[in-house]
Design a protein around this motif. Structure first.
Motif, short mmCIF file in Angstrom:
data_model
loop_
_atom_site.label_atom_id
_atom_site.label_comp_id
_atom_site.label_asym_id
_atom_site.label_seq_id
_atom_site.Cartn_x
_atom_site.Cartn_y
_atom_site.Cartn_z
N UNK A 140 0.84 -1.19 0.00
CA UNK A 140 0.00 0.00 0.00
C UNK A 140 0.88 1.25 0.00
N UNK A 141 0.73 2.07 -1.01
CA UNK A 141 1.48 3.31 -1.09
C UNK A 141 2.88 3.19 -1.64
N UNK A 142 3.33 1.96 -1.98
CA UNK A 142 4.67 1.81 -2.56
C UNK A 142 4.68 2.29 -4.00
N UNK A 143 5.89 2.54 -4.50
CA UNK A 143 6.04 3.05 -5.86
C UNK A 143 7.28 2.46 -6.50
N UNK A 144 7.23 2.34 -7.82
CA UNK A 144 8.41 1.97 -8.59
C UNK A 144 8.88 3.20 -9.35
N UNK A 145 10.04 3.69 -8.97
CA UNK A 145 10.61 4.90 -9.57
C UNK A 145 9.60 6.04 -9.60
N UNK A 146 8.84 6.15 -8.52
CA UNK A 146 7.90 7.26 -8.36
C UNK A 146 6.49 7.00 -8.83
N UNK A 147 6.26 5.92 -9.59
CA UNK A 147 4.92 5.59 -10.07
C UNK A 147 4.29 4.58 -9.12
#
Length: 447
Positions: A179-186
């Motif tokens: 929840x709320x994690x991102x890959x390179x900002x996405x």
């Protein structure tokens, strides 16, 4: 077990803060309890997506998957995953590729639908699927790839999506830990054809039990609705004429979320940003100082904000420690110092009876379903084998700066145990009864 003395000569545990060090879930607020009581007299069973159900879906989509047009609530993350596979029409004769070290519910619904599962090794840094192994496994029968953003670390979605797009294969993102994690900002959950989040009681956004499916594809949304909802919601929301004909029965399952769970989820979601900020601060502080202790390797975290709520903290002992002491002994030494620690409870899926002996575990062309030997497991999944055999499970502190004191106690305990191991003071007897414990994340895997 003989407790190793501190430098001062005192024979006491380094961590003196009473357990538990990660009390969870947080207590209900007066507002949450009031809404639950009000709902009891208003409507016990919402049949469509009205009231708290639609409120949860909208708030969840706005916070975690704003690029997706559709969000659908289910009674568990496992049900949402079943709906995802059904929406992609996974079935007999199809193959699904999944990471070998994760929770079984990421892929067990595909098995229930008759699909064959092929397991890929994981990447040491992300703990998610290894794109190189994925490339080896993908073939003409591959219908879906399920990517698990394990313990909050985002998988390498650039490489994975390039492979999937090149082969025309749909991607399911299991974001139950992320929840709320991102890959390179996405945000995770924004890359694949469909994304699923668990709201089980130990998740960062929790409803007791529950799940949310997100997609930007109208047909996938239609089929997902019919996988677990019928009558009211199907009649109103299913758009395709051929699928709308199923509105009375859906596809035969009833997987709706309770309005009470939705209310708990809404209130948990409202508190999420504060929780996530606390975890990022607390776990970044501990992670940044691990190398100083000489006991554990820091986790590879490019940006703490991309970790969302940082659902799990599972470091590896340093190489020098792994070569000198068994994990079980290391766990006992740390527990004797008051650290709340154990081995993660999850095994590689290829070992589970649900999959072992019935799922081809090698690359395409070798469809043997015999149980692999330990040497074959280690050679086929070397990174997963390393993590499975050595990782530790530590609390995911979230009450910052309150938890800084106990984290400092942990860091001193790590340094003390590292010094003891280097000095050869390693116990070889059984653990004391008062230190025995269950795997600390045994309940937290649930979808």
């Amino acid at each position: 077990m003989t407790t190793l003395p501190l430098a001062s000569g005192r024979d006491v545990p380094e961590v003196k803060t009473p357990h538990p060090h990660e009390p969870w879930p947080p207590k209900a607020t007066d507002r949450e309890l009031g809404r639950l009581a009000e709902q009891r007299n208003l409507d016990l069973a919402i049949r469509g997506n009205d009231g708290p159900i639609v409120e949860l879906e909208q708030l969840f989509r706005q916070r975690f998957t704003p690029s997706m047009r559709h969000s659908i609530a289910f009674n568990s993350g496992t049900s949402a995953l079943l709906a995802a596979y059904m929406a992609l029409q996974v079935g007999e004769g199809d193959e699904v590729i999944a990471p070998v070290l994760t929770y079984h519910a990421a892929v067990s619904p595909a098995t229930a639908l008759g699909a064959v599962v092929r397991f890929a090794d994981i990447d040491l840094q992300t703990r998610g699927m290894d794109p190189d192994h994925l490339e080896e496994l993908i073939g003409p029968r591959t219908k879906a790839i399920v990517i698990v953003h394990h313990w909050g670390h985002a998988a390498d979605m650039t490489r994975i999506m390039n492979i999937a797009d090149r082969h025309g294969v749909a991607v399911i993102e299991d974001c139950s830990h992320a929840h709320g994690s991102a890959f390179e900002g996405t945000p995770v959950g924004s890359f694949g054809k469909v994304a699923v989040f668990s709201l089980q009681a130990n998740k960062a956004v929790f409803a007791g039990e529950g799940g949310v499916l997100a997609t930007d594809d109208q047909e996938v949304a239609d089929r997902a609705i019919l996988a677990g909802h019928y009558r009211d919601r199907a009649l109103r929301d299913v758009a395709a004429a051929d699928l709308h004909a199923y509105w009375e029965s859906g596809f035969g399952f009833k997987l709706r979320m309770s309005p009470f769970n939705a209310i708990v989820g809404i209130e948990s979601l409202r508190a999420f940003d504060e929780l996530a900020g606390g975890r990022q601060a607390a776990l970044s502080y501990m992670n940044d100082r691990l190398a100083e202790t000489g006991l554990l390797d820091p986790l590879d975290v490019p940006n703490a904000e991309w970790m969302g709520a940082w659902y799990g903290f599972k470091p590896l002992p340093s190489h020098s420690v792994r070569t000198r002491v068994e994990r079980s002994t290391l766990v006992r030494m740390l527990q004797d110092e008051g650290v709340e620690v154990d081995a993660p409870s999850g095994r590689m899926l290829v070992r589970l009876p649900l999959f072992a002996g019935r799922t081809p575990w090698r690359r395409p062309g070798d469809n043997s379903t015999r149980r692999p030997t330990e040497d074959e497991i280690a050679s086929t999944f070397p990174v997963a084998h390393l993590v499975e055999s050595n990782a530790l499970s530590l609390p995911t502190f979230y009450r910052w700066p309150h938890d800084r004191f106990v984290i400092d106690e942990y860091l001193r305990a790590f340094s003390k145990v590292a010094l003891a191991i280097e000095s050869g003071r390693i116990p070889n007897d059984e653990p004391r009864a008062d230190r025995a414990s269950l795997p600390r994340d045994g309940q937290s895997h649930g979808r």
